[in-house]
Design an enzyme around this catalytic site. Structure first.
Site, PDB file in Angstrom:
ATOM      1  N   GLY A   1       0.836  -1.192   0.000  1.00 21.20           N
ATOM      2  CA  GLY A   1       0.000   0.000   0.000  1.00 21.20           C
ATOM      3  C   GLY A   1       0.867   1.236   0.000  1.00 21.20           C
TER       4      GLY A   1
ATOM      5  N   GLU B   1      -0.802   3.509   6.940  1.00 21.71           N
ATOM      6  CA  GLU B   1      -0.916   4.385   5.766  1.00 21.71           C
ATOM      7  C   GLU B   1      -1.664   5.676   6.106  1.00 21.71           C
ATOM      8  OE1 GLU B   1       0.780   4.048   3.182  1.00 21.71           O
ATOM      9  OE2 GLU B   1       1.469   1.992   3.559  1.00 21.71           O
TER      10      GLU B   1
HETATM   11 ZN   LIG Z   1       4.888   3.521   5.412  1.00 23.87          ZN
END
Ligand SMILES: [Zn+2]
Length: 705
Positions: free
Chosen positions: A201, A241
């Protein structure tokens, strides 16, 4: 259309000490975040973006140091208008980009991810109890919460989960961020099957996204939630994230991989560290003797992360008070109203219709197809299916099974409804039913694509995106027409298929098929793939009989101009059939092309010809054949030995002079096939001789074109 990013490794090499293979998260066994790479790429392409970010970062570090001196006072909270102090509430939309596979994760898996986020950002996660003593004092509540949107940008009811069928799911990157909702009102999360650079991600820092429409987080489906295809460990990836999205760096800084060099993240209370890829809770004072490193931090790679520090929490709230990337609009009263997240409970929305065949949509006459409802955005209380050509022709089941008795292509329509409304979807030519009696049973079967009508009537062509396979008169191996795949309009990863009419192979008597191919790469390294597959069950299942990729598939040098082959650039390919295929009465052959952004591919002169077979029991050899014959490229020598023999196979010319010795040795009794490349032979007539050591022999003629 989407082209490959060829500058990927240029920026990486210029800006970082890049460890080879960084992006291969599958190979490391730990979470691989692509944020640093992706952010550096955006900065490299837009220096102003970088300069602005650096100026803000300098301010942020100053503010952090003042906060640190003040024992992390939370005064910034009073300077912003938030809906329900003290918590910042952020509306979220998940865009699930899928190809009807496991990446099309359930609503439940996404709701589970929301639970994890709301625990992690409020320090309500159960594993806070195992935070080690050195960090109990600085582990803090970020005072940030997340709610799935209940109104979309047009004011329509949404459950906050947007589902989009697209091949982009296989090549996740900024180009896969379809249907972005305005970033000042929603945190956009795109879920894909794989990310093209191999990361699990990545996010953009506030003000770091190249455009507003790609600001947000893209994440691999197996890293979402702790249930379904997710798991409790990787289910923290989105926590990490969102940390980046709210201006947190990795604990070791953002200039290299973990475990390379001691670095800091601009936050005073997270110790300098190299970063961790394992959970070392006892001997972790590496960069500074006697200062334990915060192995359990969400922004590390340790897989035992369970905390943000107070300094990180302050930094994230500061991001929500800063206009960089419009983060300061994410938790305002206007945003909360516009996104409906204060609806409690959320409004139930009308469903959006979608469906998929459970296992197959290609059947023989009399075969059945079972469909599965994939409606989304709201619960379904009633289903209404229409199956023209099927039995039954309508159904109100969620998973109906329908029988198709007559060859042809048929549409399927589904209407789903609940009290809030209804929605329909129709898929044309969705079910393909093959005749029980094969369309072709005489030898030879040939197809040169000269007749446009033949192509339309006989071939099933499936081009999901772009132009795909189309008949063309711009080039041909013989005659004036062939099939061309327009690769220029194909999205990366697109699979285009063309399927032959049904063939009675046992009647045709062919043990192999030849075809001519011409293909060029656009750039050296393009890995476009051509496969030929065979089905003996009307297309329900397929066996691969041929596969060539990239340079191996090429018949001409790479070119960026639209590739049109010359007469000399066609190559003959041979596909052999198994004995089960040879004895089947209903066979389909499929050409399947997977685009890697290279140039066009052309197919012509499909030929299934019963080879002339010789039985020579006096020589101990039966079913001796050479095919294709004539040939200008590859051919196959096939034969059956009555018993184990010592022998040789030679190619001789008209005068009996040996041209090639193909084989000299021993083989067991049974069927054998030996390939022969005739490229070194000049055009003419030759003989293939199978000669036993005691002088018995049998001969077949071979014509080289
Ligand atoms: Zn990271």
């Amino acid at each position: 259309m989407k082209r490959k990013i060829t500058s990927l490794f240029v920026w990486a090499a210029a800006l970082f000490t890049v460890v080879s293979g960084y992006a291969q998260h599958q190979d490391h066994g730990y979470f691989q975040c692509g944020t640093d790479q992706q952010q550096a790429k955006a900065f490299a392409e837009n220096p102003q973006l970088k300069a602005d970010w650096e100026a803000r970062e300098a301010q942020e570090i100053l503010r952090d140091q003042q906060d640190f001196a003040n024992n992390y006072g939370r005064n910034e909270r009073n300077s912003v208008s938030v809906q329900s102090p003290p918590t910042y509430i952020i509306p979220v939309v998940f865009h699930v980009i899928h190809d009807y596979g496991t990446e099309n994760i359930s609503d439940a898996q996404i709701l589970d991810q929301m639970r994890i986020l709301n625990e992690d950002f409020r320090k309500l996660n159960a594993d806070t109890s195992s935070i080690v003593s050195q960090f109990v004092g600085i582990a803090d509540d970020a005072e940030i919460e997340f709610r799935l949107a209940n109104l979309d940008p047009n004011g329509n009811c949404t459950n906050g989960i947007d589902r989009i069928a697209s091949m982009e799911t296989y090549i996740g990157d900024d180009g896969s961020k379809l249907n972005a909702w305005p970033r000042n009102r929603y945190l956009n999360v795109w879920v894909v099957r794989t990310i093209s650079n191999g990361a699990a991600g990545y996010a953009y820092l506030p003000g770091g996204a190249p455009t507003a429409a790609v600001d947000g987080i893209i994440i691999v489906s197996t890293y979402v939630g702790s249930i379904g295809s997710g798991n409790p460990t990787t289910g923290r990836a989105l926590t990490h994230e969102i940390g980046h999205f709210l201006n947190l760096q990795h604990c070791w800084g953002s200039t290299n991989n973990p475990n390379v060099a001691c670095g800091n993240d601009g936050v005073s209370d997270t110790p300098v560290t190299k970063g961790w890829t394992s959970c070392n809770l006892t001997n972790n004072a590496i960069c500074n003797a006697n200062i334990s490193e915060n192995v359990q931090n969400f922004m590390d790679y340790s897989y035992c992360y369970r905390m943000f520090s107070a300094g990180q929490c302050t930094r994230m709230r500061a991001a929500l008070n800063n206009s960089a990337g419009q983060r300061n609009q994410l938790s305002t009263t206007t945003t909360h109203t516009a996104t409906g997240i204060l609806n409690n409970p959320p409004n139930t929305c009308a469903p959006k219709a979608d469906f998929t065949p459970v296992d197959k949509r290609f059947v023989c006459e009399g075969g059945s197809v079972t469909f599965s409802d994939l409606a989304w955005n709201g619960p379904v209380t009633s289903w209404s299916w229409q199956f023209p050509g099927g039995s039954p022709s309508t159904s109100t089941s969620a998973t109906p099974t329908v029988q198709y008795n007559t060859a042809g292509s048929y549409a399927v329509t589904l209407t789903v409804a609940n009290a809030a409304g209804s929605n329909s979807i129709t898929r044309a030519a969705h079910v393909v039913v093959s005749p029980i009696t094969a369309q072709y049973s005489a030898s030879p079967y040939t197809e040169g694509f000269e007749s446009a009508t033949n192509v339309t009537q006989d071939w099933v062509i499936i081009n999901p995106q772009g132009n795909g396979w189309v008949r063309s008169t711009s080039a041909a191996a013989t005659g004036s027409a062939s099939m061309r795949l327009d690769n220029t309009t194909a999205m990366l990863g697109t699979i285009d298929e063309m399927m032959s009419p049904s063939l009675n192979l046992s009647a045709i008597g062919a043990s192999s098929m030849t075809f001519k191919v011409a293909y060029a790469q656009r750039q050296t390294g393009d890995a476009d793939k051509l496969r030929v597959l065979v089905s003996t069950d009307c297309g329900a299942t397929w066996s691969q009989r041929y596969s060539k990729t990239g340079a191996t598939l090429s018949t001409a040098t790479a070119t960026t101009a639209a590739y049109v082959p010359t007469a000399a650039q066609w190559r003959t390919e041979t596909v052999t059939f198994t004995s089960a295929m040879q004895s089947a009465a209903n066979v389909r052959v499929k050409f399947e092309f997977t685009s890697d952004g290279g140039n066009d591919i052309w197919i012509d002169d499909i030929n299934l010809n019963a080879p002339t077979s010789v039985n020579a029991p006096e020589a101990g050899v039966n079913e001796f054949s050479v095919f294709p014959n004539p040939t200008n490229d590859n051919t196959m020598i096939a034969f059956n030995l009555e018993k184990q023999e010592n022998f040789q196979i030679r190619v001789v010319d008209m005068t009996g002079r040996e041209i090639l010795n193909v084989f000299n040795g021993s083989m067991a009794a049974g069927n054998h096939q030996i390939p022969l490349n005739v490229n070194i032979l000049s055009a003419g007539t030759y003989f293939i001789r199978v000669e036993m050591n005691d002088g018995r022999a049998v001969t077949q003629k071979l014509l080289v074109q």
